[in-house]
Enzyme design. Structure first.
Site, PDB file in Angstrom:
ATOM      1  N   ASP A 272     -36.084  66.321  59.417  1.00 40.06           N
ATOM      2  CA  ASP A 272     -36.416  65.126  58.636  1.00 40.06           C
ATOM      3  C   ASP A 272     -37.920  64.823  58.578  1.00 40.06           C
ATOM      4  O   ASP A 272     -38.421  64.406  57.535  1.00 40.06           O
ATOM      5  CB  ASP A 272     -35.612  63.902  59.110  1.00 40.06           C
ATOM      6  CG  ASP A 272     -35.746  63.654  60.601  1.00 40.06           C
ATOM      7  OD1 ASP A 272     -36.406  64.457  61.286  1.00 40.06           O
ATOM      8  OD2 ASP A 272     -35.189  62.645  61.062  1.00 40.06           O
TER       9      ASP A 272
ATOM     10  N   ASP B  22     -28.861  66.635  62.135  1.00 40.06           N
ATOM     11  CA  ASP B  22     -29.054  65.199  61.927  1.00 40.06           C
ATOM     12  C   ASP B  22     -29.629  64.872  60.546  1.00 40.06           C
ATOM     13  O   ASP B  22     -30.279  63.850  60.360  1.00 40.06           O
ATOM     14  CB  ASP B  22     -29.970  64.634  63.017  1.00 40.06           C
ATOM     15  CG  ASP B  22     -31.323  65.326  63.053  1.00 40.06           C
ATOM     16  OD1 ASP B  22     -31.493  66.349  62.364  1.00 40.06           O
ATOM     17  OD2 ASP B  22     -32.209  64.854  63.772  1.00 40.06           O
TER      18      ASP B  22
ATOM     19  N   ARG C 145     -31.780  65.451  70.173  1.00 38.56           N
ATOM     20  CA  ARG C 145     -32.725  64.340  69.991  1.00 38.56           C
ATOM     21  C   ARG C 145     -31.963  63.017  69.996  1.00 38.56           C
ATOM     22  O   ARG C 145     -31.356  62.701  71.008  1.00 38.56           O
ATOM     23  CB  ARG C 145     -33.528  64.514  68.692  1.00 38.56           C
ATOM     24  CG  ARG C 145     -34.796  63.663  68.677  1.00 38.56           C
ATOM     25  CD  ARG C 145     -35.565  63.879  67.404  1.00 38.56           C
ATOM     26  NE  ARG C 145     -36.157  65.187  67.334  1.00 38.56           N
ATOM     27  CZ  ARG C 145     -37.347  65.525  67.829  1.00 38.56           C
ATOM     28  NH1 ARG C 145     -38.071  64.618  68.433  1.00 38.56           N
ATOM     29  NH2 ARG C 145     -37.829  66.736  67.737  1.00 38.56           N
TER      30      ARG C 145
ATOM     31  N   THR D 105     -32.576  72.813  61.595  1.00 42.59           N
ATOM     32  CA  THR D 105     -32.679  72.160  62.902  1.00 42.59           C
ATOM     33  C   THR D 105     -31.341  72.298  63.612  1.00 42.59           C
ATOM     34  O   THR D 105     -30.296  72.224  62.965  1.00 42.59           O
ATOM     35  CB  THR D 105     -33.041  70.665  62.798  1.00 42.59           C
ATOM     36  OG1 THR D 105     -32.772  70.020  64.056  1.00 42.59           O
ATOM     37  CG2 THR D 105     -32.245  69.934  61.722  1.00 42.59           C
TER      38      THR D 105
ATOM     39  N   ARG E  97     -31.641  76.543  71.681  1.00 39.42           N
ATOM     40  CA  ARG E  97     -32.424  76.788  70.460  1.00 39.42           C
ATOM     41  C   ARG E  97     -32.571  78.272  70.165  1.00 39.42           C
ATOM     42  O   ARG E  97     -32.992  78.654  69.063  1.00 39.42           O
ATOM     43  CB  ARG E  97     -33.810  76.163  70.613  1.00 39.42           C
ATOM     44  CG  ARG E  97     -33.829  74.656  70.469  1.00 39.42           C
ATOM     45  CD  ARG E  97     -34.705  74.206  69.315  1.00 39.42           C
ATOM     46  NE  ARG E  97     -36.077  74.559  69.455  1.00 39.42           N
ATOM     47  CZ  ARG E  97     -37.040  73.732  69.893  1.00 39.42           C
ATOM     48  NH1 ARG E  97     -36.737  72.508  70.242  1.00 39.42           N
ATOM     49  NH2 ARG E  97     -38.288  74.129  69.955  1.00 39.42           N
TER      50      ARG E  97
ATOM     51  N   ARG F 135     -44.767  71.220  65.136  1.00 35.77           N
ATOM     52  CA  ARG F 135     -44.645  69.845  64.644  1.00 35.77           C
ATOM     53  C   ARG F 135     -46.074  69.407  64.380  1.00 35.77           C
ATOM     54  O   ARG F 135     -46.850  69.225  65.315  1.00 35.77           O
ATOM     55  CB  ARG F 135     -44.008  68.942  65.691  1.00 35.77           C
ATOM     56  CG  ARG F 135     -42.635  69.420  66.157  1.00 35.77           C
ATOM     57  CD  ARG F 135     -42.029  68.433  67.143  1.00 35.77           C
ATOM     58  NE  ARG F 135     -40.998  69.054  67.962  1.00 35.77           N
ATOM     59  CZ  ARG F 135     -39.751  69.280  67.562  1.00 35.77           C
ATOM     60  NH1 ARG F 135     -39.381  68.938  66.350  1.00 35.77           N
ATOM     61  NH2 ARG F 135     -38.871  69.847  68.366  1.00 35.77           N
TER      62      ARG F 135
ATOM     63  N   GLY G  85     -38.738  72.002  65.366  1.00 32.56           N
ATOM     64  CA  GLY G  85     -38.186  72.916  66.372  1.00 32.56           C
ATOM     65  C   GLY G  85     -37.590  74.147  65.700  1.00 32.56           C
ATOM     66  O   GLY G  85     -36.948  74.039  64.659  1.00 32.56           O
TER      67      GLY G  85
ATOM     68  N   ASP H  39     -30.100  70.171  65.457  1.00 31.17           N
ATOM     69  CA  ASP H  39     -29.530  68.837  65.719  1.00 31.17           C
ATOM     70  C   ASP H  39     -28.473  68.387  64.715  1.00 31.17           C
ATOM     71  O   ASP H  39     -27.725  67.455  64.984  1.00 31.17           O
ATOM     72  CB  ASP H  39     -30.644  67.782  65.743  1.00 31.17           C
ATOM     73  CG  ASP H  39     -31.663  68.042  66.836  1.00 31.17           C
ATOM     74  OD1 ASP H  39     -31.350  68.788  67.776  1.00 31.17           O
ATOM     75  OD2 ASP H  39     -32.784  67.502  66.729  1.00 31.17           O
TER      76      ASP H  39
HETATM   77  O1  F6P Z   1     -35.052  69.054  67.031  1.00 33.07           O
HETATM   78  C1  F6P Z   1     -34.624  70.098  67.814  1.00 33.07           C
HETATM   79  C2  F6P Z   1     -34.833  69.774  69.271  1.00 33.07           C
HETATM   80  O2  F6P Z   1     -34.423  70.877  70.058  1.00 33.07           O
HETATM   81  C3  F6P Z   1     -34.143  68.506  69.774  1.00 33.07           C
HETATM   82  O3  F6P Z   1     -32.783  68.682  70.019  1.00 33.07           O
HETATM   83  C4  F6P Z   1     -34.956  68.188  70.991  1.00 33.07           C
HETATM   84  O4  F6P Z   1     -34.924  66.802  71.270  1.00 33.07           O
HETATM   85  C5  F6P Z   1     -36.335  68.607  70.584  1.00 33.07           C
HETATM   86  O5  F6P Z   1     -36.188  69.551  69.538  1.00 33.07           O
HETATM   87  C6  F6P Z   1     -37.158  69.246  71.679  1.00 33.07           C
HETATM   88  O6  F6P Z   1     -38.401  69.512  71.175  1.00 33.07           O
HETATM   89  P1  F6P Z   1     -39.497  70.378  71.919  1.00 33.07           P
HETATM   90  O7  F6P Z   1     -39.054  71.812  71.896  1.00 33.07           O
HETATM   91  O8  F6P Z   1     -40.719  70.162  71.120  1.00 33.07           O
HETATM   92  O9  F6P Z   1     -39.570  69.856  73.303  1.00 33.07           O
END
Ligand code: F6P
Length: 326
Positions: free
Chosen positions: A102, A129, A171, A125, A256, A71, A10, A127
């Site tokens: 990760d 995490d 997440r 990220t 984001r 991703r 992300g 998150d």
């Molecule tokens: O990892 C960052 C994040 O924004 C998480 O908080 C969330 O679960 C995920 O990505 C959402 O991903 P996408 O934009 O692919 O739906």
């Protein structure tokens, strides 16, 4: 020396500041930097753009990533990594700087072990995490955005005496939720790292059952929470406490985006610069992080093994919210 740099997973505010620092520090050493579009996908498909100092001018204040991010599932398979390795060979890339989370670290660790391309990771990220760093790039901005949104919702909560359940990203990590809840003065917070939150909330609400009408109540709910789903929490509150006027808000991807806050710009710039210094010392297979205001490195594989939980002081602060009602 020729290197590649990519953003993976992300997007996170501050990724551009990291790219800028990578390119400018590499320029200091007369290295050539290739920007790889859309993460490992662009490496597999040979989508590279040459990045010079002029090309990264002024990008640090912009959210997202000028390279694009993705991703990549193909990179998790050997055939994908084999194609990526042949692109590195053709393009004479000796090293890769990977800005991501990760999953990206795991891929990079395997790639370096299989094909000998030196990899250095930078934690990018929202998150927060990743093990091995006090903060990841984008986290501070995401929290700021969440707090500003909660502040606005709080105006309506106070004006109408309403209950809001506000879902934030993360997440399966509760860092954004716990930090934003503490900073915004929320009354309760649901995060996956902590059990018993529903009980705490209901014990409190039960004790105030006669005085719940027109009381503002803010509950921050992390998307990774597993004790109770957000819709189920909303239904439970509506049916058990008839005096509560309950609404749900999902903040989603606004967390984001946006211009990175100062803390993210500095963190990203510092780690971006350090990634090049690391490679110039011949160090690779590591991820960079910030610990007690010092940059440190950890093997890529180590960073994905553990997780740090949100600090307990944050949850103590959230608990204070209930005393406003006394
Ligand atoms: O990892 C960052 C994040 O924004 C998480 O908080 C969330 O679960 C995920 O990505 C959402 O991903 P996408 O934009 O692919 O739906």
């Amino acid at each position: 020396m020729q290197i590649g740099v990519l953003c993976s997973g992300g997007d996170a505010p501050g990724m551009n500041a990291a790219l800028r620092a990578v390119v400018l520090t590499a320029a200091e050493k007369n290295w050539k930097v290739w920007g790889i579009r859309y993460g490992f996908e662009g490496l597999i498909d040979d989508e590279l753009i040459f990045l010079n100092s002029e090309g990264v001018q002024g990008i640090a204040r912009h959210g997202g990533t000028i390279l694009g991010s993705a991703r990549s599932t193909r990179f998790f398979h050997k055939e994908g990594r084999e194609k990526a390795a042949s692109v590195c060979k053709q393009r004479e890339l000796e090293a890769l700087v990977i800005i991501g989370g990760d999953g990206s670290y795991r891929g990079a660790a395997v790639f370096q072990a299989e094909w000998g391309v030196a990899c250095v990771g930078i934690p990018g990220t929202i998150d927060n995490d990743l093990y091995g760093t006090d903060a990841t790039i984008g986290f501070h901005t995401a929290v700021q955005t969440a707090v500003e949104a909660i502040d606005k919702i709080m105006d309506t909560a106070e004006s109408h005496g309403r209950t809001f359940i506000i879902e934030v990203m993360g997440r399966d990590a509760g860092h954004i939720a716990a930090t934003a809840a503490a900073a915004a003065g929320a009354h309760a917070c649901f995060i996956p790292e902590q059990a018993g939150q529903l009980e705490r909330l209901t014990v409190f609400l039960d004790s105030y059952a006669l005085a719940l009408r027109r009381k503002p109540l803010i509950i921050v709910y992390s998307e990774g929470e597993n004790e109770i789903s957000r819709p189920a929490l909303e239904t439970l509150l509506k049916t058990r406490y008839r005096d509560l006027d309950v609404r749900s808000v999902v903040l989603g991807h606004i967390q984001r985006g946006g211009s990175p806050v100062v803390a993210d710009r500095l963190l990203a710039s510092r780690l971006g610069r350090e990634a090049i210094l690391c490679l110039s010392r011949g160090q690779s297979g590591v991820a960079l992080g910030l610990r007690h205001d010092g940059v440190h490195t950890l093997p890529l594989s180590e960073c994905t093994k553990g997780r740090q939980s949100p600090s307990s002081y944050l949850l103590d602060l959230v608990g204070l919210g209930f005393h406003e009602w006394k």
